[in-house]
Enzyme design. Sequence first.
Site, short mmCIF file in Angstrom:
data_model
loop_
_atom_site.label_atom_id
_atom_site.label_comp_id
_atom_site.label_asym_id
_atom_site.label_seq_id
_atom_site.Cartn_x
_atom_site.Cartn_y
_atom_site.Cartn_z
N HIS A 61 0.93 -1.20 -0.10
CA HIS A 61 -0.04 0.09 0.08
C HIS A 61 0.69 1.22 0.02
CE1 HIS A 61 0.19 1.00 4.47
NE2 HIS A 61 0.27 -0.45 4.65
N ASP B 269 6.16 1.06 6.42
CA ASP B 269 4.67 0.59 6.15
C ASP B 269 4.04 1.73 5.58
OD1 ASP B 269 2.24 -0.31 6.76
OD2 ASP B 269 2.01 0.48 8.86
N GLU C 238 -5.32 2.01 2.71
CA GLU C 238 -5.10 0.87 3.58
C GLU C 238 -5.13 1.01 4.86
OE1 GLU C 238 -3.23 -2.41 6.04
OE2 GLU C 238 -2.69 -0.32 5.84
N GLU C 239 -4.58 2.16 5.57
CA GLU C 239 -4.46 2.38 6.80
C GLU C 239 -5.86 2.63 7.58
OE1 GLU C 239 -2.03 1.68 8.68
OE2 GLU C 239 -0.27 1.90 7.45
N ASP D 296 3.14 -6.41 3.66
CA ASP D 296 2.75 -5.22 4.56
C ASP D 296 3.30 -5.52 5.98
OD1 ASP D 296 1.76 -2.83 5.48
OD2 ASP D 296 -0.24 -3.52 5.57
N HIS E 279 3.94 2.79 12.60
CA HIS E 279 2.86 4.17 12.76
C HIS E 279 3.60 5.32 13.60
CE1 HIS E 279 -0.79 1.63 11.87
NE2 HIS E 279 0.02 1.61 11.07
#
Length: 469
Positions: free
Chosen positions: A288, A300, A334-335, A362, A432
Amino acid sequence: MKYLFLMFLMNLLHQYAGKSLRRDGSSLKSFEGIKNEIAGYTNIAKAIIDLAVHGKAQNRSYERLAVFADTIGPRLSGSKNLEEGIKYMFNVLKKDGLENVHLEPVKVPHWERGEEFAVMLEPRNHSIALLGLGSSIATPPEGITAEVIVVASFDELHKRAQEAKGKIVVYNEPFISYGETVQYRLQGAVEAAKVGAVASLIRSIASFSIHSPHTGEQSYQPDVPQIPTACISVEDAEMMSRMSLRGTKIVVHLRMGAKTYPDSLSFNTVAEIVGSKYPEQVVLVSGHLDSWDVGQGAMDDGGGAFISWEALSLIKDLGLRPKRTLRLVLWTGEEQGGVGAEQYYQLHKENISNFDIVMESDEGTFKPSGLGFTGSAAARDIVKEIMTLLQPINATDVYDTADGTDISYWMRDGVPGASLHSDINKYFWFHHSQGDTMTVQDPNQMNLCAAVWTVVSYVIADMEDMLPR
């Protein structure tokens, strides 16, 4: 009549002894034949590995990602950065000479965190490191000042429900695994609101911390009041827990300026190498392109997106064209729960029988050990055999299930799925957070990941038969 039917059945069994059937009923090779077919790819696999790990393509996926991450930065759903990142990828994929490069429009959420600030006022003045959680509402402009109640679990919160009314709930849940512990991030605000809390602060879902908050998505419920919610560092959560256990009164001032806007137009980015014999059949490789709005989104999921691009580049560089179409999809949104991938699925599901396998990387591009796989036992046996081609780089393992938000829709409906399996020991140190930058990435490890991804996707795309379901 029964005798004639029995004779027919015995003749049929004899005719197909040691064979399986295609979906259209024609015979497939025996597994021994399949093993021999896969063994025939040994030299191609070696050429892919040599090019990716030792040859002119060495470090290419890392260098491409570094330029992208440094130039574009983090790419939150609905943001200008994500829009620029998609345009960038569209242009470089065309420049790379890939086929059918195009953008497929989707609607994605648009949330911005705005200014954020939290400070402990009692028992002493202390600045709290925090990151608001996706889709959180804002505090009133003057902020919220309230006493804190610290809990270690939802059970403790429910038992102390009477104490929580009008307070800020701080969750100090221990990290067990991401899948288990992330429930506090996803549901913490809702559970706190149910007992009358005015805000929730959640210990970051991280296995290691250097005072670093980790953001992510959270979910409100329609019948529960919405309260502001953010993640705080492990250190601050543990400190407030210790204070609370000593009976110390804790007061926090919280101010958040988050805003949610109408859904924005975004795009899934697609490129292909069109199949030579069965172009309508598809092997899909993906990562992604969106990220959170902190760090660079390099791990990520920049790494997964760029080794997926690298797979097509390596195959093109070697002058190979598989029998099936090899399709790269760089997902958007995606998130926020795979919203771009869900719309892609709705658009293409009528052709589900032509999707041979869906692959997503991922979970980092660290030192690879193999693949996670979801599919039939017969398909798993074939994938295990394909993985033997990766013995030169010691990445031959096949694990029980494939993970990937974006490919889950297809796997749910029976399409085989695969996810890259690499050493994620440090993945949740950076996940994140502001720490998700190119510094996390290792070019040698990305080379190995690209080799795994390319060998598997090419062989499956080029074998005479699709994977059995």
